[in-house]
Design an enzyme around this catalytic site. Structure first.
Site, mmCIF file in Angstrom:
data_model
loop_
_atom_site.group_PDB
_atom_site.id
_atom_site.type_symbol
_atom_site.label_atom_id
_atom_site.label_comp_id
_atom_site.label_asym_id
_atom_site.label_seq_id
_atom_site.Cartn_x
_atom_site.Cartn_y
_atom_site.Cartn_z
ATOM 1 N N TYR A 181 -90.269 14.990 15.581
ATOM 2 C CA TYR A 181 -88.995 15.710 15.733
ATOM 3 C C TYR A 181 -89.195 17.048 16.441
ATOM 4 C CZ TYR A 181 -86.270 12.199 13.385
ATOM 5 O OH TYR A 181 -85.636 11.023 13.122
ATOM 6 N N ARG A 240 -89.244 16.260 20.037
ATOM 7 C CA ARG A 240 -87.891 15.938 20.528
ATOM 8 C C ARG A 240 -87.013 17.187 20.573
ATOM 9 N NH1 ARG A 240 -85.601 11.229 16.996
ATOM 10 N NH2 ARG A 240 -83.798 11.525 18.339
ATOM 11 N N GLN A 251 -73.388 9.285 18.474
ATOM 12 C CA GLN A 251 -74.549 8.830 17.705
ATOM 13 C C GLN A 251 -75.743 9.744 17.978
ATOM 14 O OE1 GLN A 251 -74.998 4.252 17.899
ATOM 15 N NE2 GLN A 251 -73.786 4.778 19.709
ATOM 16 N N VAL A 303 -78.089 13.105 18.402
ATOM 17 C CA VAL A 303 -78.409 14.243 17.522
ATOM 18 C C VAL A 303 -78.796 15.472 18.351
ATOM 19 C CG1 VAL A 303 -79.131 12.720 15.636
ATOM 20 C CG2 VAL A 303 -80.837 13.468 17.296
ATOM 21 N N ASP A 304 -78.554 15.387 19.707
ATOM 22 C CA ASP A 304 -79.070 16.431 20.597
ATOM 23 C C ASP A 304 -78.117 17.611 20.798
ATOM 24 O OD1 ASP A 304 -78.537 14.119 23.397
ATOM 25 O OD2 ASP A 304 -77.119 15.498 22.456
ATOM 26 N N HIS A 361 -74.697 10.844 13.222
ATOM 27 C CA HIS A 361 -76.092 10.764 12.773
ATOM 28 C C HIS A 361 -76.764 12.114 12.626
ATOM 29 C CE1 HIS A 361 -76.125 6.435 14.610
ATOM 30 N NE2 HIS A 361 -75.524 6.486 13.433
ATOM 31 N N CYS A 367 -83.277 20.121 2.946
ATOM 32 C CA CYS A 367 -84.354 19.876 1.988
ATOM 33 C C CYS A 367 -84.355 18.382 1.671
ATOM 34 C CB CYS A 367 -84.034 20.737 0.751
ATOM 35 S SG CYS A 367 -84.736 20.149 -0.746
ATOM 36 N N CYS A 423 -89.148 23.678 0.907
ATOM 37 C CA CYS A 423 -87.868 24.326 0.616
ATOM 38 C C CYS A 423 -88.113 25.531 -0.303
ATOM 39 C CB CYS A 423 -86.960 23.306 -0.070
ATOM 40 S SG CYS A 423 -85.499 24.034 -0.814
ATOM 41 N N SER A 461 -76.193 1.047 23.337
ATOM 42 C CA SER A 461 -76.598 -0.371 23.380
ATOM 43 C C SER A 461 -75.777 -1.188 22.397
ATOM 44 C CB SER A 461 -78.091 -0.484 23.041
ATOM 45 O OG SER A 461 -78.314 0.098 21.747
HETATM 46 C C1 BV8 Z 1 -76.459 2.454 7.257
HETATM 47 C C2 BV8 Z 1 -80.631 9.521 14.118
HETATM 48 C C3 BV8 Z 1 -75.943 1.852 5.031
HETATM 49 C C4 BV8 Z 1 -82.106 9.684 13.898
HETATM 50 C C5 BV8 Z 1 -80.210 7.109 14.331
HETATM 51 C C6 BV8 Z 1 -75.594 -4.297 9.695
HETATM 52 C C7 BV8 Z 1 -76.204 -5.238 10.504
HETATM 53 C C8 BV8 Z 1 -77.514 -5.056 10.929
HETATM 54 C C9 BV8 Z 1 -78.217 -3.914 10.543
HETATM 55 C C10 BV8 Z 1 -77.613 -2.989 9.749
HETATM 56 C C11 BV8 Z 1 -76.311 -3.169 9.324
HETATM 57 N N1 BV8 Z 1 -75.984 -2.085 8.556
HETATM 58 C C12 BV8 Z 1 -77.032 -1.272 8.452
HETATM 59 C C13 BV8 Z 1 -78.048 -1.781 9.191
HETATM 60 C C14 BV8 Z 1 -79.335 -1.174 9.340
HETATM 61 C C15 BV8 Z 1 -79.360 -0.156 10.462
HETATM 62 C C16 BV8 Z 1 -79.169 -0.809 11.792
HETATM 63 O O1 BV8 Z 1 -78.102 -0.787 12.359
HETATM 64 N N2 BV8 Z 1 -80.233 -1.355 12.312
HETATM 65 C C17 BV8 Z 1 -80.183 -1.914 13.645
HETATM 66 C C18 BV8 Z 1 -81.443 -1.527 14.380
HETATM 67 C C19 BV8 Z 1 -79.997 -3.406 13.543
HETATM 68 N N3 BV8 Z 1 -78.351 0.880 10.275
HETATM 69 C C20 BV8 Z 1 -78.606 1.900 9.436
HETATM 70 O O2 BV8 Z 1 -79.599 1.961 8.770
HETATM 71 C C21 BV8 Z 1 -77.553 2.989 9.321
HETATM 72 N N4 BV8 Z 1 -77.264 3.252 7.953
HETATM 73 O O3 BV8 Z 1 -75.934 1.493 7.713
HETATM 74 O O4 BV8 Z 1 -76.299 2.861 5.936
HETATM 75 C C22 BV8 Z 1 -77.235 1.341 4.504
HETATM 76 C C23 BV8 Z 1 -77.877 2.092 3.535
HETATM 77 C C24 BV8 Z 1 -79.052 1.581 2.986
HETATM 78 C C25 BV8 Z 1 -79.577 0.354 3.418
HETATM 79 C C26 BV8 Z 1 -78.927 -0.362 4.434
HETATM 80 C C27 BV8 Z 1 -77.755 0.123 4.976
HETATM 81 C C28 BV8 Z 1 -78.085 4.291 9.913
HETATM 82 C C29 BV8 Z 1 -78.254 4.143 11.399
HETATM 83 C C30 BV8 Z 1 -78.536 5.541 12.016
HETATM 84 C C31 BV8 Z 1 -79.994 5.667 12.372
HETATM 85 N N5 BV8 Z 1 -80.236 6.951 13.057
HETATM 86 N N6 BV8 Z 1 -80.367 8.324 14.922
HETATM 87 C C32 BV8 Z 1 -82.829 10.079 15.152
HETATM 88 O O5 BV8 Z 1 -82.196 10.176 16.217
HETATM 89 O O6 BV8 Z 1 -84.041 10.298 15.050
HETATM 90 S S1 BV8 Z 1 -79.929 5.767 15.263
HETATM 91 C C33 BV8 Z 1 -80.384 6.102 16.836
HETATM 92 O O7 BV8 Z 1 -80.584 4.868 17.454
HETATM 93 C C34 BV8 Z 1 -79.324 6.768 17.656
HETATM 94 O O8 BV8 Z 1 -78.619 7.742 16.950
HETATM 95 C C35 BV8 Z 1 -78.451 5.633 18.097
HETATM 96 O O9 BV8 Z 1 -77.467 5.365 17.163
HETATM 97 C C36 BV8 Z 1 -79.423 4.485 18.087
HETATM 98 C C37 BV8 Z 1 -79.814 4.149 19.497
HETATM 99 O O10 BV8 Z 1 -78.682 3.570 20.015
HETATM 100 P P1 BV8 Z 1 -78.068 4.113 21.376
HETATM 101 O O11 BV8 Z 1 -77.550 5.466 21.189
HETATM 102 O O12 BV8 Z 1 -77.163 3.058 21.825
HETATM 103 O O13 BV8 Z 1 -79.285 4.253 22.338
HETATM 104 P P2 BV8 Z 1 -80.132 3.078 22.953
HETATM 105 O O14 BV8 Z 1 -81.378 3.679 23.446
HETATM 106 O O15 BV8 Z 1 -80.178 1.945 21.990
HETATM 107 O O16 BV8 Z 1 -79.256 2.572 24.191
HETATM 108 C C38 BV8 Z 1 -79.012 3.427 25.261
HETATM 109 C C39 BV8 Z 1 -77.965 2.750 26.118
HETATM 110 O O17 BV8 Z 1 -77.627 3.645 27.176
HETATM 111 C C40 BV8 Z 1 -78.458 1.480 26.754
HETATM 112 O O18 BV8 Z 1 -77.465 0.478 26.622
HETATM 113 C C41 BV8 Z 1 -78.646 1.851 28.218
HETATM 114 O O19 BV8 Z 1 -78.332 0.775 29.081
HETATM 115 C C42 BV8 Z 1 -77.633 2.926 28.387
HETATM 116 N N7 BV8 Z 1 -77.923 3.919 29.424
HETATM 117 C C43 BV8 Z 1 -79.122 4.290 29.925
HETATM 118 N N8 BV8 Z 1 -78.941 5.244 30.865
HETATM 119 C C44 BV8 Z 1 -77.602 5.466 30.947
HETATM 120 C C45 BV8 Z 1 -76.954 4.629 30.027
HETATM 121 N N9 BV8 Z 1 -75.615 4.618 29.878
HETATM 122 C C46 BV8 Z 1 -74.897 5.439 30.646
HETATM 123 N N10 BV8 Z 1 -75.442 6.289 31.555
HETATM 124 C C47 BV8 Z 1 -76.783 6.326 31.729
HETATM 125 N N11 BV8 Z 1 -77.321 7.146 32.638
#
Ligand code: BV8
Length: 240
Positions: free
Chosen positions: A67, A70, A101, A103-104, A119, A127, A147, A189
């Site tokens: 972190y 980042r 989504q 955090v920046d 997020h 803490c 903390c 995505s």
């Molecule tokens: C939760 C902060 C309840 C931290 C992040 C249901 C079904 C399946 C899975 C789950 C579900 N419910 C919960 C889950 C589990 C999980 C999940 O979704 N897993 C996925 C992987 C399947 N979700 C969770 O855990 C969430 N919590 O549901 O709570 C719970 C409680 C207990 C137990 C279970 C459930 C919490 C999710 C939040 C995680 N934290 N970030 C940090 O940043 O360090 S997530 C993090 O990844 C980001 O915040 C963001 O959300 C995600 C990445 O996604 P994107 O932002 O879309 O980025 P990505 O790189 O994937 O894609 C980029 C896109 O941009 C691409 O499409 C690319 O083509 C495009 N692009 C590239 N360049 C450009 C562009 N577009 C435009 N212009 C450009 N120039």
């Protein structure tokens, strides 16, 4: 990319616009997306494995260092044409709210007023034991500081995988999604839940959904308008 005239008209006449953004809108600011391979030391790690409470429990120093790397990268990044176009759109479209989504904090730094952070924010700390937001603690250290109140470890105030989203942010986002008449899904995505479900909820509530992304995603087949390209290039064209 030619923007359909019909879409420009709809944007102008919309009562309330919701904008869902993901890591892609910050890509042109030099902030790596989650799907891109990370660089240097971090290339060997999968963000979805590091952004978890389990990783922090197992190796707090590694997660803290990731972190810190980042945070430094985000601090050097500047909002790009995509962020700035949303600021302008928010000036002439009084009801425009960004649900991010990311955090920046780049939307806020660009000047956007109504931003819901689903997020958390990498520049904020809390803490790990009592989730108390902390504004300062001892010196910057290479390992997570403790903390001053309960001596638990300090962690970034972001939502890790398998952690619940902040209740207020999610409630506000859902209220917005159910009343907006247009939703722009930009640079995500559409894989991470529950954020990925928001555009589908908007669709069911009767909103017009627009996707802006160079690639296809699980949302592409459902969106009424798909603008394939970079946010920094497409968003300024929507201001016509
Ligand atoms: C939760 C902060 C309840 C931290 C992040 C249901 C079904 C399946 C899975 C789950 C579900 N419910 C919960 C889950 C589990 C999980 C999940 O979704 N897993 C996925 C992987 C399947 N979700 C969770 O855990 C969430 N919590 O549901 O709570 C719970 C409680 C207990 C137990 C279970 C459930 C919490 C999710 C939040 C995680 N934290 N970030 C940090 O940043 O360090 S997530 C993090 O990844 C980001 O915040 C963001 O959300 C995600 C990445 O996604 P994107 O932002 O879309 O980025 P990505 O790189 O994937 O894609 C980029 C896109 O941009 C691409 O499409 C690319 O083509 C495009 N692009 C590239 N360049 C450009 C562009 N577009 C435009 N212009 C450009 N120039």
């Amino acid at each position: 990319m030619k923007i359909p005239v019909e879409l420009i008209q709809m944007l102008r006449n919309s009562q309330e616009i919701a904008v869902l953004t993901g890591a892609g809108i910050s890509a042109e600011s030099g902030v790596p997306t989650f799907r891109e391979a990370q660089t240097g030391l971090w290339a060997q790690y999968n963000p979805e494995e590091l952004a978890t409470p389990q990783a922090f429990q197992r190796n707090p120093a590694l997660v803290w260092e990731w972190y810190a790397w980042r945070r430094e990268l985000v601090a050097k990044a500047q909002p790009n044409q995509g962020h700035l176009a949303l600021v302008k759109m928010g000036m002439y479209q009084k009801n425009l709210t960004i649900v991010t989504q990311n955090v920046d904090g780049l939307h806020q730094r660009a000047g956007s007023q109504n931003v819901i952070e689903l997020h958390g924010n990498i520049q904020r700390f809390k803490c790990a034991t009592e989730h108390r937001i902390l504004t300062e603690w001892g010196e910057q250290t290479a390992i997570p500081p403790h903390c001053p109140h309960c001596h638990g470890l300090i962690r970034p105030d972001v939502v890790w995988f398998n952690e619940n989203l902040p209740e207020q942010a999610l409630t506000q986002a859902l209220q917005l999604i159910n009343r907006c008449d247009m939703l722009l899904s930009i640079g995500t995505s559409a894989l991470v839940q529950p954020a990925a479900s928001l555009p589908l909820v908007a669709l069911r509530a009767g909103a017009t959904v627009v996707e802006i992304n160079p690639d296809t995603t699980p949302l592409t087949a459902h969106a009424q308008f798909v603008l394939q390209g970079k946010a920094g290039e497409i968003l300024p064209q929507l201001l016509q």
